[in-house]
Motif scaffolding. Structure first.
Motif, PDB file in Angstrom:
ATOM      1  N   LEU A 239       0.839  -1.199   0.000  1.00 29.46           N
ATOM      2  CA  LEU A 239       0.000   0.000   0.000  1.00 29.46           C
ATOM      3  C   LEU A 239       0.873   1.248   0.000  1.00 29.46           C
ATOM      4  CD1 LEU A 239      -3.098   0.630   2.274  1.00 29.46           C
ATOM      5  CD2 LEU A 239      -1.286   2.309   2.133  1.00 29.46           C
ATOM      6  N   GLU A 240       1.939   1.218   0.781  1.00 27.36           N
ATOM      7  CA  GLU A 240       2.832   2.382   0.873  1.00 27.36           C
ATOM      8  C   GLU A 240       3.435   2.719  -0.490  1.00 27.36           C
ATOM      9  OE1 GLU A 240       6.849   3.083   3.328  1.00 27.36           O
ATOM     10  OE2 GLU A 240       5.052   2.790   4.559  1.00 27.36           O
TER      11      GLU A 240
ATOM     12  N   GLU B 110      -7.515   5.039   7.527  1.00 33.97           N
ATOM     13  CA  GLU B 110      -6.421   5.185   8.500  1.00 33.97           C
ATOM     14  C   GLU B 110      -5.117   4.613   7.954  1.00 33.97           C
ATOM     15  OE1 GLU B 110      -9.250   4.992  12.505  1.00 33.97           O
ATOM     16  OE2 GLU B 110      -8.257   3.178  11.765  1.00 33.97           O
ATOM     17  N   GLN B 111      -5.213   3.492   7.243  1.00 34.11           N
ATOM     18  CA  GLN B 111      -4.005   2.885   6.668  1.00 34.11           C
ATOM     19  C   GLN B 111      -3.426   3.758   5.560  1.00 34.11           C
ATOM     20  OE1 GLN B 111      -5.602  -0.928   5.583  1.00 34.11           O
ATOM     21  NE2 GLN B 111      -5.254  -1.829   7.609  1.00 34.11           N
ATOM     22  N   ILE B 112      -4.297   4.332   4.738  1.00 32.52           N
ATOM     23  CA  ILE B 112      -3.819   5.233   3.685  1.00 32.52           C
ATOM     24  C   ILE B 112      -3.187   6.472   4.306  1.00 32.52           C
ATOM     25  CG2 ILE B 112      -4.541   6.732   1.776  1.00 32.52           C
ATOM     26  CD1 ILE B 112      -6.728   4.625   1.167  1.00 32.52           C
ATOM     27  N   ALA B 113      -3.818   7.031   5.329  1.00 38.35           N
ATOM     28  CA  ALA B 113      -3.277   8.227   5.990  1.00 38.35           C
ATOM     29  C   ALA B 113      -1.911   7.943   6.603  1.00 38.35           C
ATOM     30  CB  ALA B 113      -4.251   8.708   7.061  1.00 38.35           C
TER      31      ALA B 113
ATOM     32  N   ALA C  29      -4.213  14.116   7.229  1.00 41.67           N
ATOM     33  CA  ALA C  29      -2.920  13.703   6.674  1.00 41.67           C
ATOM     34  C   ALA C  29      -2.506  14.561   5.481  1.00 41.67           C
ATOM     35  CB  ALA C  29      -2.982  12.232   6.260  1.00 41.67           C
ATOM     36  N   GLY C  30      -3.360  15.502   5.087  1.00 41.45           N
ATOM     37  CA  GLY C  30      -3.011  16.409   3.996  1.00 41.45           C
ATOM     38  C   GLY C  30      -3.585  16.056   2.645  1.00 41.45           C
ATOM     39  N   CYS C  31      -4.507  15.075   2.583  1.00 41.93           N
ATOM     40  CA  CYS C  31      -5.066  14.636   1.305  1.00 41.93           C
ATOM     41  C   CYS C  31      -6.332  15.413   0.947  1.00 41.93           C
ATOM     42  CB  CYS C  31      -5.423  13.146   1.357  1.00 41.93           C
ATOM     43  SG  CYS C  31      -4.002  12.066   1.555  1.00 41.93           S
TER      44      CYS C  31
ATOM     45  N   SER D 238       3.918  11.714   0.470  1.00 45.74           N
ATOM     46  CA  SER D 238       3.081  11.914  -0.712  1.00 45.74           C
ATOM     47  C   SER D 238       1.664  12.263  -0.275  1.00 45.74           C
ATOM     48  CB  SER D 238       3.047  10.641  -1.560  1.00 45.74           C
ATOM     49  OG  SER D 238       4.337  10.300  -2.008  1.00 45.74           O
ATOM     50  N   THR D 239       0.995  13.079  -1.067  1.00 47.85           N
ATOM     51  CA  THR D 239      -0.383  13.453  -0.731  1.00 47.85           C
ATOM     52  C   THR D 239      -1.289  13.288  -1.953  1.00 47.85           C
ATOM     53  OG1 THR D 239       0.169  15.768  -1.155  1.00 47.85           O
ATOM     54  CG2 THR D 239       0.189  15.029   1.141  1.00 47.85           C
TER      55      THR D 239
END
Length: 284
Positions: free
Chosen positions: A48-49, A72-75, A108-110, A83-84
């Motif tokens: 995912l990362e 939460e995992q994506i954040a 998280a900035g997305c 990366s955003t």
């Protein structure tokens, strides 16, 4: 474009966008053998990362009960990589749950796009709607992909989810009504008469009864959570939660039955209505 994760819907979305000229990637880290098969020829990265690191946009396509955890995992991956990407949550969740997802990802900035899919996995000769809402719906609203129709329904996060909750209540609620009614008719020995009457009064419901009910049963592991998202959406609108709390129980029983053990791919070949109903009466 990153697809998380490439199940039946996610992999079909990925292929639709790829046919529109978008570079599409995914990850198979921790995925089941079925998901690996469904992903087919989509480009798979290691984690995912890695998907978050290389993509301009990421799509979350998971069962509704996992939507917040997925966010939460994506954040967390966003914070680790710096990366955003724009993140579109395309899950069948209530506006309130979508609000939780947006809060997690925006912190998280997305940029967050609220999205929802109405219809089957897209295919070139089909017509699947992608409802979108938010301050910006790019790039998803701008992509002309075969069989996938983008529909912007509002400028607020939550509008696309509300649209999905309202349409899914009809589409999937109808499947639950058919399950209940036909199981009852079969028990009383009047199944043929009931199907004949429905075929006259509502022919669109009976064209593919065996297949439709078998596929609904095969997806009933995730449908109770979706029905409860609908229930909470209706309750928040003042309409009460009780109807779709009960529909959730219908799908819980289907999931516990032998019919619930089939995969959607297996269920799609069902043609014998009595055999489907028999499987629904037997435990796994």
């Amino acid at each position: 474009m990153g697809i998380l994760w490439p199940g039946a819907m996610g992999s079909a979305l990925g292929r639709a966008w790829r046919s529109a000229g978008v570079e599409v990637v995914t990850s198979l880290d921790g995925r089941s053998a079925r998901t690996r098969d469904l992903a087919g020829d989509l480009t798979a990265l290691g984690s995912l990362e890695e998907v978050v690191r290389v993509c301009d946009a990421v799509v979350s396509v998971v069962p509704p009960a996992h939507a917040v955890t997925q966010a939460e995992q994506i954040a967390a991956a966003v914070r680790r990589t710096g990366s955003t990407p724009v993140v579109a949550d395309l899950n069948a969740v209530s506006p309130a749950t979508m609000g939780q997802v947006a809060t997690v990802l925006e912190a998280a900035g997305c940029v967050v796009v609220d999205g929802a899919i109405s219809g089957p996995p897209p295919r070139p000769d089909g017509d699947t709607a992608l409802f979108l809402s938010g301050a910006s719906c790019s790039p998803f609203a701008d992509l002309a992909a075969p069989g996938l129709r983008a529909v912007v329904v509002g400028s607020e996060v939550g509008a696309a989810s509300a649209t999905k909750m309202s349409t899914a209540a009809v589409y999937k609620g109808t499947k639950a009504l058919l399950l209940q009614s036909l199981l009852t008719a079969r028990h009383h020995g009047v199944l043929d008469a009931v199907v004949a009457d429905l075929s006259t009064g509502a022919p669109e419901l009976t064209a593919h009864l065996a297949r439709d009910l078998a596929v609904a049963a095969s997806k009933s592991d995730r449908l109770p959570a979706e029905m409860r998202e609908i229930a909470s959406t209706q309750a928040a609108a003042g309409a009460g939660a009780e109807l779709y709390e009960a529909v959730a129980e219908v799908f819980e029983r289907a999931d516990a039955s032998a019919a619930g053990a089939a995969t959607p791919e297996e269920a799609a070949s069902a043609i014998d209505l009595d055999a489907v109903l028999d499987a629904l009466t037997r435990h796994r």
